[in-house]
Design a protein around this motif. Structure first.
Motif, PDB file in Angstrom:
ATOM      1  N   TRP A  78       0.839  -1.197   0.019  1.00  0.00           N
ATOM      2  CA  TRP A  78      -0.048  -0.110   0.158  1.00  0.00           C
ATOM      3  C   TRP A  78       0.907   1.132  -0.012  1.00  0.00           C
ATOM      4  N   LEU A  79       1.133   1.876  -1.211  1.00  0.00           N
ATOM      5  CA  LEU A  79       2.048   2.805  -1.265  1.00  0.00           C
ATOM      6  C   LEU A  79       1.033   4.280  -1.071  1.00  0.00           C
ATOM      7  N   THR A  80       1.438   5.098  -0.366  1.00  0.00           N
ATOM      8  CA  THR A  80       0.792   6.625  -0.310  1.00  0.00           C
ATOM      9  C   THR A  80       1.301   7.359  -1.610  1.00  0.00           C
ATOM     10  N   PRO A  81       0.689   8.512  -1.807  1.00  0.00           N
ATOM     11  CA  PRO A  81       1.071   9.447  -2.909  1.00  0.00           C
ATOM     12  C   PRO A  81       2.527   9.903  -2.243  1.00  0.00           C
ATOM     13  N   GLU A  82       2.735  10.074  -1.154  1.00  0.00           N
ATOM     14  CA  GLU A  82       4.080  10.531  -0.723  1.00  0.00           C
ATOM     15  C   GLU A  82       4.984   9.342  -0.951  1.00  0.00           C
ATOM     16  N   ASN A  83       4.875   8.327  -0.681  1.00  0.00           N
ATOM     17  CA  ASN A  83       5.861   7.024  -0.950  1.00  0.00           C
ATOM     18  C   ASN A  83       6.162   7.224  -2.311  1.00  0.00           C
ATOM     19  N   LEU A  84       5.139   7.223  -3.098  1.00  0.00           N
ATOM     20  CA  LEU A  84       5.420   7.306  -4.656  1.00  0.00           C
ATOM     21  C   LEU A  84       6.330   8.163  -5.165  1.00  0.00           C
ATOM     22  N   ARG A  85       6.131   9.438  -4.651  1.00  0.00           N
ATOM     23  CA  ARG A  85       6.972  10.587  -4.881  1.00  0.00           C
ATOM     24  C   ARG A  85       8.445  10.368  -4.340  1.00  0.00           C
ATOM     25  N   GLU A  86       8.509   9.560  -3.309  1.00  0.00           N
ATOM     26  CA  GLU A  86       9.874   9.464  -2.890  1.00  0.00           C
ATOM     27  C   GLU A  86      10.661   8.429  -3.809  1.00  0.00           C
ATOM     28  N   ILE A  87       9.812   7.630  -4.374  1.00  0.00           N
ATOM     29  CA  ILE A  87      10.549   6.602  -5.126  1.00  0.00           C
ATOM     30  C   ILE A  87      10.727   7.005  -6.604  1.00  0.00           C
ATOM     31  N   TYR A  88       9.804   8.000  -7.061  1.00  0.00           N
ATOM     32  CA  TYR A  88      10.317   8.901  -8.419  1.00  0.00           C
ATOM     33  C   TYR A  88      11.424   9.687  -7.995  1.00  0.00           C
ATOM     34  N   ALA A  89      11.512  10.371  -6.758  1.00  0.00           N
ATOM     35  CA  ALA A  89      13.020  10.925  -6.556  1.00  0.00           C
ATOM     36  C   ALA A  89      14.071  10.212  -6.588  1.00  0.00           C
ATOM     37  N   GLY A  90      13.998   9.140  -5.893  1.00  0.00           N
ATOM     38  CA  GLY A  90      15.187   8.112  -5.680  1.00  0.00           C
ATOM     39  C   GLY A  90      15.488   7.469  -6.923  1.00  0.00           C
ATOM     40  N   LEU A  91      14.682   7.409  -7.961  1.00  0.00           N
ATOM     41  CA  LEU A  91      14.829   6.624  -9.138  1.00  0.00           C
ATOM     42  C   LEU A  91      14.983   7.725 -10.237  1.00  0.00           C
ATOM     43  N   LYS A  92      14.836   9.068  -9.720  1.00  0.00           N
ATOM     44  CA  LYS A  92      14.800  10.232 -10.839  1.00  0.00           C
ATOM     45  C   LYS A  92      14.139   9.555 -12.023  1.00  0.00           C
ATOM     46  N   ALA A  93      12.882   9.282 -11.669  1.00  0.00           N
ATOM     47  CA  ALA A  93      12.086   8.737 -12.839  1.00  0.00           C
ATOM     48  C   ALA A  93      11.277  10.132 -13.385  1.00  0.00           C
ATOM     49  N   ASP A  94      10.701  10.894 -12.602  1.00  0.00           N
ATOM     50  CA  ASP A  94      10.007  12.065 -13.085  1.00  0.00           C
ATOM     51  C   ASP A  94      10.650  13.095 -13.554  1.00  0.00           C
ATOM     52  N   LYS A  95      11.283  12.801 -14.649  1.00  0.00           N
ATOM     53  CA  LYS A  95      12.476  13.987 -15.036  1.00  0.00           C
ATOM     54  C   LYS A  95      11.721  15.400 -15.182  1.00  0.00           C
ATOM     55  N   ASP A  96      10.665  15.528 -15.654  1.00  0.00           N
ATOM     56  CA  ASP A  96      10.064  17.092 -15.815  1.00  0.00           C
ATOM     57  C   ASP A  96       9.096  17.337 -14.633  1.00  0.00           C
ATOM     58  N   GLY A  97       9.154  16.512 -13.661  1.00  0.00           N
ATOM     59  CA  GLY A  97       8.448  16.902 -12.305  1.00  0.00           C
ATOM     60  C   GLY A  97       7.017  17.200 -12.351  1.00  0.00           C
ATOM     61  N   ASN A  98       6.344  16.826 -13.349  1.00  0.00           N
ATOM     62  CA  ASN A  98       4.926  16.992 -13.252  1.00  0.00           C
ATOM     63  C   ASN A  98       4.082  15.871 -12.647  1.00  0.00           C
ATOM     64  N   GLY A  99       4.619  15.110 -11.804  1.00  0.00           N
ATOM     65  CA  GLY A  99       3.990  13.992 -11.076  1.00  0.00           C
ATOM     66  C   GLY A  99       3.261  12.816 -11.734  1.00  0.00           C
ATOM     67  N   LEU A 100       3.683  12.934 -13.138  1.00  0.00           N
ATOM     68  CA  LEU A 100       3.138  11.814 -14.118  1.00  0.00           C
ATOM     69  C   LEU A 100       4.251  11.313 -14.956  1.00  0.00           C
ATOM     70  N   LEU A 101       3.930   9.639 -15.018  1.00  0.00           N
ATOM     71  CA  LEU A 101       5.320   9.302 -15.961  1.00  0.00           C
ATOM     72  C   LEU A 101       4.781   9.076 -17.443  1.00  0.00           C
ATOM     73  N   SER A 102       5.643   9.801 -18.242  1.00  0.00           N
ATOM     74  CA  SER A 102       5.283   9.424 -19.637  1.00  0.00           C
ATOM     75  C   SER A 102       5.771   8.334 -20.148  1.00  0.00           C
ATOM     76  N   LEU A 103       5.550   7.789 -21.472  1.00  0.00           N
ATOM     77  CA  LEU A 103       5.824   6.530 -22.071  1.00  0.00           C
ATOM     78  C   LEU A 103       7.845   6.732 -21.934  1.00  0.00           C
TER      79      LEU A 103
END
Ligand code: OGA
Ligand code: CA
Ligand code: FE2
Length: 502
Positions: A221-246
């Protein structure tokens, strides 16, 4: 005496002894009503009577015709229903139109659905000799009731002790294996996985699309904050809009999320469910308290005893301090290709979709919890149901560790109280219909003490024929020979007197 006081009888009562009167005028050519008000009144009364009688007869004939129409139509309906029925040995309808290609089941059972009337409505119910229980309507969507003192203190104690004696197991295991192999076996491209996750197909992965996926797939059970932490840790959300593009998604490795989570360490409090449970059999030979509870549930729900007898055993659940169960449905939606777990063997079909088909949940509180542990119904009696708005930005209504206070309805655990609700709507023909989305519920976090509950689920296949075939199959088992009357679909408790309004 005035003319208009004359009655029809007085018309002939002309004084006979008089000779001074002129001879009577010739008979009138015009209708009497127009000439003499006395005549008018008498004749009009007659015609009025005739008109009323004609109307009355026409009315009666109409009512009779209507009754015939209704009767004829429902007869046709029955015939149609039995026509699409598969094999079985129930009664046949000789009058049903074209000859059936196979023997028919007649839908001879209609499930009672208790009426809620309105929120706060109280009905008196007779469940045990010498005692009257009060059943209060808590919500109409879902149809939800509360019955205080359903179990005695002793019964609660016995159930908890029996569960402890049997031993409780973790309700959810920490890691669910097998997913990696499945992904490898299918050999999906990142595009294909992206497409699978992009529920609304807008070419972006929203927070809730990832959260829902993680909950269903890994039980984490991830919370929205957990997910943002994961995005930050993995540098996944490059443009920082909270969404993941293809493009952003492609740069991540297949199991990047899972590996990141495992490195961080997943705590029990991060699972969908943090509790322990066990199952207690309630059939012949079981502890008398368990058999009594089953009998009482049958009287409460007013369902055929065979349906309750053939349902899952009693599930006893213990939440320690910090325990919770995020919002969920006890049973899933039913599509034409969905099989029910309990009738699957009799269903003679193979399908990747399976659900438990728990028509009713009866939840018993075995103790009063010191702090927290309420049962929350986030969308009970909401005007509308919108799945997407359940998880919006930082408010996740499904999260019972954080947002129970935002739920529309919360039931406080009180020793011996039972609540029960319908997880499915009616099909309008006396059987199980579609899933009731409003039946979403969860267990709020226990802040002080321990929480004990028990679940009695009543399993009914929304496919009447499958349920009937299953019951027929089970009733052919030799060990059930002495108990045959319990295995028919026909209710033997016709307890219309059980539920009465206050
Ligand atoms: C369950 C459940 C609610 C609660 O066990 O399925 O929803 O309050 N429990 O424990
Ligand atoms: Ca999307
Ligand atoms: Fe539940």
């Amino acid at each position: 005496m005035t003319d208009n006081q004359e009655t029809p009888d007085a018309e002939d009562a002309i004084p006979s002894g008089s000779t001074t009167l002129p001879p009577p005028p010739p008979p009138p050519l015009r209708p009497p009503c127009e000439r003499l008000p006395c005549h008018k009144s008498s004749v009009c009364s007659r015609s009025y009577f005739v008109v009323v009688m004609v109307f009355f007869h026409v009315y009666i004939i109409n009512v009779i015709a209507l009754l015939f129409y209704v009767h004829y139509n429902s007869g046709q309906d029955d015939a149609n229903r039995s026509r699409d029925a598969p094999s079985g040995n129930h009664h046949q309808r000789p009058e049903s139109g074209r000859p059936p290609s196979k023997p028919e089941f007649l839908r001879d059972v209609s499930l009672t659905r208790i009426e809620g009337i309105r929120v706060g409505h109280v009905q008196k119910v007779s469940l045990v000799p010498g005692k009257v229980h009060e059943m209060r309507t808590l919500s109409l969507k879902p149809l939800l009731f509360e019955i205080p003192e359903f179990l005695s203190k002793d019964e609660c104690r016995v159930v908890m002790q029996l569960a402890q004696l049997k031993g409780l197991m973790e309700s959810q295991l920490m890691v669910q294996d097998g997913q990696e192999e499945l992904a490898k076996e299918l050999n999906l491209s990142p595009e294909e996985i992206f497409n699978l996750l992009d529920i609304n197909q807008d070419g972006q992965l929203q927070l809730h699309e990832i959260l829902t996926h993680s909950r269903v797939r890994d039980g984490i059970w991830l919370t929205p904050e957990n997910l943002r932490e994961i995005y930050a840790g993995l540098k996944a959300d490059k443009d920082g809009n909270g969404l993941l593009s293809l493009e952003e998604f492609r740069l991540l490795s297949n199991d990047a999320f899972q590996r990141f989570l495992m490195q961080q360490g997943v705590k029990r409090s991060q699972l969908v469910r943090n509790s322990r449970h066990t199952w207690l059999y309630q059939g012949k030979g079981a502890h008398q308290v368990l058999q009594d509870i089953k009998e009482r549930v049958t009287r409460l729900t007013r369902l055929p005893p065979s349906l309750v007898d053939l349902s899952e055993p009693l599930q006893v659940v213990r939440y320690d301090e910090g325990g919770h169960y995020h919002a969920h449905h006890d049973s899933g939606p039913v599509y034409p290709e969905t099989a029910c777990t309990h009738t699957r063997l009799a269903a003679n079909m193979s399908t990747p979709f399976e659900t438990s088909c728990r028509y009713i949940t009866v939840l018993f509180y075995l103790n009063s919890v010191e702090g927290g542990g309420e049962t929350a119904f986030p969308v009970a009696d909401n005007r509308t149901y919108d799945e997407v708005s359940l998880i919006q930005n930082d408010v996740d209504l499904l999260d019972t560790r954080r947002n129970c206070n935002k739920s529309n309805l919360r039931v406080k655990p009180s020793k011996g109280t039972a609540v029960f609700w319908y997880n499915y709507l009616s099909d309008g023909r006396g059987w199980v219909g579609e899933q009731d989305e409003y039946a979403l519920h969860g267990g709020c976090v226990v802040t002080h003490g321990t929480k004990w509950v028990a679940n009695k689920w009543i399993n009914i296949d929304p496919d009447y024929q499958r349920q009937a075939r299953y019951q027929q199959l089970v009733s052919q088992q030799p060990e059930d020979e002495e108990d045959e009357e319990g295995l028919t679909l026909n209710p033997d408790i016709q307890s219309s007197d059980i539920h009465e309004d206050l």
